[in-house]
Design a protein around this motif. Structure first.
Motif, short mmCIF file in Angstrom:
data_model
loop_
_atom_site.label_atom_id
_atom_site.label_comp_id
_atom_site.label_asym_id
_atom_site.label_seq_id
_atom_site.Cartn_x
_atom_site.Cartn_y
_atom_site.Cartn_z
N PRO A 46 -58.65 -27.39 -101.73
CA PRO A 46 -59.37 -26.11 -101.87
C PRO A 46 -58.52 -24.92 -101.41
N GLY A 47 -58.46 -23.91 -102.27
CA GLY A 47 -57.72 -22.71 -101.94
C GLY A 47 -56.25 -22.73 -102.33
N GLU A 48 -55.76 -23.87 -102.83
CA GLU A 48 -54.36 -23.97 -103.22
C GLU A 48 -54.13 -23.34 -104.59
N ASN A 49 -52.97 -22.71 -104.76
CA ASN A 49 -52.57 -22.15 -106.05
C ASN A 49 -51.80 -23.22 -106.81
N ALA A 50 -52.29 -23.58 -108.00
CA ALA A 50 -51.67 -24.66 -108.76
C ALA A 50 -50.22 -24.36 -109.11
N TRP A 51 -49.92 -23.10 -109.40
CA TRP A 51 -48.54 -22.73 -109.74
C TRP A 51 -47.59 -23.00 -108.59
N ILE A 52 -48.01 -22.65 -107.39
CA ILE A 52 -47.18 -22.87 -106.22
C ILE A 52 -47.00 -24.36 -105.95
N GLU A 53 -48.07 -25.13 -106.15
CA GLU A 53 -47.99 -26.57 -105.93
C GLU A 53 -47.02 -27.22 -106.92
N VAL A 54 -47.06 -26.77 -108.17
CA VAL A 54 -46.12 -27.31 -109.16
C VAL A 54 -44.70 -26.89 -108.79
N TRP A 55 -44.54 -25.62 -108.37
CA TRP A 55 -43.20 -25.15 -108.02
C TRP A 55 -42.63 -25.95 -106.84
N THR A 56 -43.50 -26.38 -105.93
CA THR A 56 -43.04 -27.22 -104.83
C THR A 56 -42.37 -28.48 -105.35
N GLN A 57 -42.93 -29.04 -106.42
CA GLN A 57 -42.34 -30.23 -107.04
C GLN A 57 -41.05 -29.90 -107.77
N VAL A 58 -40.98 -28.72 -108.36
CA VAL A 58 -39.74 -28.28 -109.00
C VAL A 58 -38.63 -28.21 -107.96
N ALA A 59 -38.94 -27.59 -106.81
CA ALA A 59 -37.94 -27.47 -105.74
C ALA A 59 -37.53 -28.85 -105.24
N LEU A 60 -38.48 -29.79 -105.21
CA LEU A 60 -38.21 -31.13 -104.71
C LEU A 60 -37.24 -31.89 -105.62
N PHE A 61 -37.42 -31.76 -106.94
CA PHE A 61 -36.57 -32.49 -107.87
C PHE A 61 -35.31 -31.71 -108.24
N MET A 62 -35.44 -30.41 -108.41
CA MET A 62 -34.31 -29.58 -108.84
C MET A 62 -33.36 -29.30 -107.67
N GLY A 63 -33.93 -28.97 -106.51
CA GLY A 63 -33.12 -28.53 -105.39
C GLY A 63 -32.11 -29.53 -104.86
N PRO A 64 -32.53 -30.73 -104.47
CA PRO A 64 -31.58 -31.67 -103.87
C PRO A 64 -30.93 -32.64 -104.85
N PHE A 65 -31.34 -32.63 -106.11
CA PHE A 65 -30.81 -33.60 -107.06
C PHE A 65 -30.13 -32.94 -108.26
N VAL A 66 -30.92 -32.35 -109.14
CA VAL A 66 -30.38 -31.83 -110.39
C VAL A 66 -29.40 -30.68 -110.16
N LEU A 67 -29.80 -29.70 -109.36
CA LEU A 67 -28.98 -28.51 -109.18
C LEU A 67 -27.62 -28.81 -108.54
N PRO A 68 -27.54 -29.57 -107.44
CA PRO A 68 -26.23 -29.87 -106.86
C PRO A 68 -25.30 -30.61 -107.82
N ILE A 69 -25.86 -31.53 -108.61
CA ILE A 69 -25.03 -32.26 -109.57
C ILE A 69 -24.52 -31.32 -110.65
N LEU A 70 -25.37 -30.40 -111.09
CA LEU A 70 -24.94 -29.40 -112.08
C LEU A 70 -23.82 -28.54 -111.52
N VAL A 71 -23.93 -28.15 -110.26
CA VAL A 71 -22.87 -27.36 -109.62
C VAL A 71 -21.56 -28.13 -109.65
N GLY A 72 -21.62 -29.42 -109.36
CA GLY A 72 -20.43 -30.26 -109.41
C GLY A 72 -19.83 -30.33 -110.80
N ILE A 73 -20.69 -30.46 -111.81
CA ILE A 73 -20.21 -30.52 -113.20
C ILE A 73 -19.62 -29.18 -113.62
N TYR A 74 -20.31 -28.09 -113.32
CA TYR A 74 -19.82 -26.77 -113.69
C TYR A 74 -18.45 -26.49 -113.06
N SER A 75 -18.31 -26.82 -111.78
CA SER A 75 -17.05 -26.57 -111.08
C SER A 75 -15.92 -27.40 -111.68
#
Length: 244
Positions: A46-75
């Motif tokens: 109750p009282g939670e914003n669905a957009w923020i809750e989904v974004w929390t999952q984006v940060a969880l998957f993108m932040g420590p996994f997808v994004l760092p690997i992309l940085v490695g590939i780009y470099s």
């Protein structure tokens, strides 16, 4: 510098790197929405914003996994051409400051990460509307997380760029990126997470009530210190070498 950045863009056109701009964000957003709807009752209190809750999952998957690997590939991608056929010798023989070459490659990776994050934002919003996420979209809040994610990638970009310049094969910097990405989610919950470059994007992209950051002042002070140290080392190391 303008000419260096232009040349770097021309070299990237031959690599089809633009596909990664879409593959990475699509993967991160897809995993986030799948996990959100799979555990909807757990996330939506109750009282939670669905957009923020989904974004929390984006940060969880993108932040420590997808994004760092992309940085490695780009470099690795922006250094691959110079490692083939004596490219470094030809590049360093030009009447251009070595520091400008290093900064040009760094800014090129920053631009690639920025494009990736903007596409991530578009995918996040688009999929949200398609799947019928309820509530008001806190656009500026999410945009703030995007900017924080880009900023916290800067030390990691420098680190991966230094590795990619020194490594003579594409696989070495990529392997290092993957190896240090794997324990990122565990390290994030420890005090070491605030100085671990592979976890810093996730910590900054997460809402405050979901992030283990105890002191944002300390976090960004450590981030700035790491960035300065890596920048100085990278510039000095690259400028004092004649060949690679």
């Amino acid at each position: 510098m303008k000419n260096i950045l232009f040349v770097e863009r021309l070299k990237l056109k031959r690599s089809n790197s633009w596909l990664l701009y879409f593959i990475g964000p699509l993967l991160g957003v897809s995993l986030a929405y799948i996990n959100f709807f799979k555990n909807y009752d757990l996330f939506m209190q109750p009282g939670e914003n669905a957009w923020i809750e989904v974004w929390t999952q984006v940060a969880l998957f993108m932040g420590p996994f997808v994004l760092p690997i992309l940085v490695g590939i780009y470099s690795a991608l922006i250094c691959r051409g110079e490692h083939v056929g004596g490219g470094w010798k030809q590049l360093l023989a030009l009447p251009v400051k070595h520091s400008d070459i290093f900064l040009g490659k760094f800014l090129t990776v920053v631009r690639m990460v920025t494009i990736t994050m903007l596409i991530l934002l578009i995918f996040f919003i688009g999929v949200g509307y398609i799947t019928g996420i309820e509530g008001n979209l806190p656009l500026f809040t999410i945009l703030g997380y995007i900017i924080k994610g880009i900023i916290t990638c800067l030390p990691l970009i420098l680190l991966q760029l230094i590795i990619s310049i020194k490594a003579k094969t594409f696989g070495i910097p990529l392997a290092i990126s993957i190896v240090f990405t794997l324990p990122a989610i565990i390290v994030a919950s420890t005090p070491l997470g605030q100085i671990y470059p592979w976890t810093q994007p996730m910590l900054a992209m997460s809402p405050e009530d979901e992030s283990p950051i105890q002191s944002y002042f300390l976090f960004y002070t450590l981030l700035s210190g790491t960035f300065i140290i890596l920048l100085v080392y990278g510039l000095k190391s690259f400028s004092t070498r004649d060949t690679y």
